[in-house]
Enzyme design. Sequence first.
Site, PDB file in Angstrom:
ATOM      1  N   GLY A  13       0.228  -1.178   0.208  1.00  0.00           N
ATOM      2  CA  GLY A  13       0.347  -0.348  -0.235  1.00  0.00           C
ATOM      3  C   GLY A  13       0.283   0.999   0.019  1.00  0.00           C
ATOM      4  CB  SER A  16      -1.875   6.899  -1.194  1.00  0.00           C
ATOM      5  OG  SER A  16      -2.718   6.018  -0.742  1.00  0.00           O
ATOM      6  N   GLY A  17      -0.310   8.048   1.558  1.00  0.00           N
ATOM      7  CA  GLY A  17      -0.776   8.263   2.730  1.00  0.00           C
ATOM      8  C   GLY A  17       0.528   7.528   3.474  1.00  0.00           C
ATOM      9  CB  ILE A  18       0.560   5.201   6.660  1.00  0.00           C
ATOM     10  CG1 ILE A  18       0.438   6.680   7.446  1.00  0.00           C
ATOM     11  CG2 ILE A  18       1.777   4.935   7.050  1.00  0.00           C
ATOM     12  CD1 ILE A  18      -0.758   6.145   8.203  1.00  0.00           C
ATOM     13  CE1 TYR A 148      -8.709   0.102   9.006  1.00  0.00           C
ATOM     14  CE2 TYR A 148      -9.426   1.333  11.525  1.00  0.00           C
ATOM     15  CZ  TYR A 148      -8.439   1.643  10.577  1.00  0.00           C
ATOM     16  OH  TYR A 148      -7.615   1.696  10.060  1.00  0.00           O
TER      17      TYR A 148
HETATM   18  P1  NAP Z   1      -4.573   5.186   2.131  1.00  0.00           P
HETATM   19  O1  NAP Z   1      -3.755   6.960   2.137  1.00  0.00           O
HETATM   20  O2  NAP Z   1      -5.614   4.951   2.231  1.00  0.00           O
HETATM   21  O3  NAP Z   1      -2.987   4.545   1.921  1.00  0.00           O
HETATM   22  C1  NAP Z   1      -3.983   3.213   1.426  1.00  0.00           C
HETATM   23  C2  NAP Z   1      -2.582   2.087   0.706  1.00  0.00           C
HETATM   24  O4  NAP Z   1      -3.184   1.233   1.109  1.00  0.00           O
HETATM   25  C3  NAP Z   1      -2.730   2.261  -0.549  1.00  0.00           C
HETATM   26  O5  NAP Z   1      -1.849   2.162  -1.007  1.00  0.00           O
HETATM   27  C4  NAP Z   1      -3.456   1.523  -1.106  1.00  0.00           C
HETATM   28  O6  NAP Z   1      -3.128   1.473  -2.057  1.00  0.00           O
HETATM   29  C5  NAP Z   1      -3.268   0.206  -0.491  1.00  0.00           C
HETATM   30  N1  NAP Z   1      -4.312  -0.399  -0.497  1.00  0.00           N
HETATM   31  C6  NAP Z   1      -5.314  -0.798  -0.364  1.00  0.00           C
HETATM   32  N2  NAP Z   1      -5.999  -2.307  -0.092  1.00  0.00           N
HETATM   33  C7  NAP Z   1      -4.739  -2.728  -0.788  1.00  0.00           C
HETATM   34  C8  NAP Z   1      -5.488  -4.165  -1.796  1.00  0.00           C
HETATM   35  N3  NAP Z   1      -5.837  -4.369  -1.152  1.00  0.00           N
HETATM   36  N4  NAP Z   1      -4.193  -4.629  -1.629  1.00  0.00           N
HETATM   37  C9  NAP Z   1      -2.786  -3.977  -1.507  1.00  0.00           C
HETATM   38  N5  NAP Z   1      -3.577  -2.477  -1.813  1.00  0.00           N
HETATM   39  C10 NAP Z   1      -4.048  -1.984  -0.991  1.00  0.00           C
HETATM   40  O7  NAP Z   1      -4.530   5.290   3.127  1.00  0.00           O
HETATM   41  P2  NAP Z   1      -3.773   5.278   4.880  1.00  0.00           P
HETATM   42  O8  NAP Z   1      -4.248   6.499   5.641  1.00  0.00           O
HETATM   43  O9  NAP Z   1      -2.236   5.992   4.725  1.00  0.00           O
HETATM   44  O10 NAP Z   1      -3.746   3.686   5.502  1.00  0.00           O
HETATM   45  C11 NAP Z   1      -2.579   3.102   5.429  1.00  0.00           C
HETATM   46  C12 NAP Z   1      -2.922   2.166   6.592  1.00  0.00           C
HETATM   47  O11 NAP Z   1      -2.840   2.632   7.612  1.00  0.00           O
HETATM   48  C13 NAP Z   1      -3.919   1.360   6.630  1.00  0.00           C
HETATM   49  O12 NAP Z   1      -3.402   0.169   7.166  1.00  0.00           O
HETATM   50  C14 NAP Z   1      -4.736   2.207   7.740  1.00  0.00           C
HETATM   51  O13 NAP Z   1      -6.143   1.152   8.608  1.00  0.00           O
HETATM   52  C15 NAP Z   1      -3.543   2.811   8.554  1.00  0.00           C
HETATM   53  N6  NAP Z   1      -4.202   3.824   9.662  1.00  0.00           N
HETATM   54  C16 NAP Z   1      -4.733   4.807   8.744  1.00  0.00           C
HETATM   55  C17 NAP Z   1      -4.901   5.763   9.818  1.00  0.00           C
HETATM   56  C18 NAP Z   1      -5.011   7.078   8.977  1.00  0.00           C
HETATM   57  O14 NAP Z   1      -6.154   8.213   9.950  1.00  0.00           O
HETATM   58  N7  NAP Z   1      -4.867   7.528   7.966  1.00  0.00           N
HETATM   59  C19 NAP Z   1      -5.105   5.725  11.911  1.00  0.00           C
HETATM   60  C20 NAP Z   1      -4.355   4.252  11.983  1.00  0.00           C
HETATM   61  C21 NAP Z   1      -4.132   3.552  10.923  1.00  0.00           C
HETATM   62  P3  NAP Z   1      -4.552   1.102  -3.216  1.00  0.00           P
HETATM   63  O15 NAP Z   1      -5.351   2.266  -3.803  1.00  0.00           O
HETATM   64  O16 NAP Z   1      -4.411   1.088  -5.192  1.00  0.00           O
HETATM   65  O17 NAP Z   1      -5.269   0.185  -3.709  1.00  0.00           O
END
Ligand code: NAP
Length: 246
Positions: A13, A16-18, A148
């Site tokens: 993943g 984007s994002g983290i 979740y």
């Molecule tokens: P994000 O910007 O939406 O990034 C999510 C990443 O995961 C994207 O690169 C997406 O790529 C990828 N992804 C999702 N489903 C996938 C799949 N089936 N196979 C491969 N890649 C996949 O969100 P983020 O906030 O950075 O989240 C990253 C992690 O941090 C997640 O596990 C989330 O639960 C965790 N988290 C986030 C927060 C927050 O507030 N942001 C807080 C606590 C934990 P595609 O779009 O191409 O699928």
Amino acid sequence: METLKNKVAVVTGGNSGIGYATAVELKAAGAKVIITGRRKEAIETAARELGVTGFVADQSSLADIEHLVERVKDEFGKVDILFINAGILGGGAIAEATEETFDSVIGVNFKGAYFTLSRFIPLLNDGSSVVFLSSNTASMSAANSSIYSSTKAALNSVMKIAAVELAPRRIRVNAVSPGPIATEILNKQGLTEEQLEGLKEWIIGRVPLQQMGRAGDVGKMVVQLSGEASSFITGAEFLMDGGMSL
Ligand code: NAP
């Protein structure tokens, strides 16, 4: 300082994002970075911007995970850092849960993360670092977050068991549990601009430090956990939530 010079790092993943921000930090620390994601165009754009390798892989598919492992093995041989980050939001009240949401969230966040670790184990060098991206919600009890939050609680459990199983090879396994981090994840929930702003305001109001966290800070934590200074840290969960879960 290049504390991870020539280490091979996989970030699931990473488009984007983290994941993206962590790829930036790992690269700055000298690692050779591979990012994954589902969307071909997004992964190609991110890989180009970051100057890293991008592979398209759906982490919820065992076949894709095994194919990814083969490709990484062919191009890089071994892996030193595995950041299991891919995840999605989803859920609602337990009384209104659907099988579709349950399967998709569990499929990426838990099954996907579990088998990513499982299938990468043979490729991990002794002394490697594995980091799961969990969440502070794993140890909170907010309404409408049961699916979740359960996936993240399950990851914390797997993380500790993996730390024990892999310790003989000096492979360390830890988890980072952020609170709200400003990323694209909230934009993917189909909310209007107004609803999104309202949600962010509500979230910030629940954080003692009165702000959203930064993705880059999570990335720096992953770098820290993967370096020499963390060689005695395994089986640990690191909360980064501005005090939200206190
Ligand atoms: P994000 O910007 O939406 O990034 C999510 C990443 O995961 C994207 O690169 C997406 O790529 C990828 N992804 C999702 N489903 C996938 C799949 N089936 N196979 C491969 N890649 C996949 O969100 P983020 O906030 O950075 O989240 C990253 C992690 O941090 C997640 O596990 C989330 O639960 C965790 N988290 C986030 C927060 C927050 O507030 N942001 C807080 C606590 C934990 P595609 O779009 O191409 O699928």
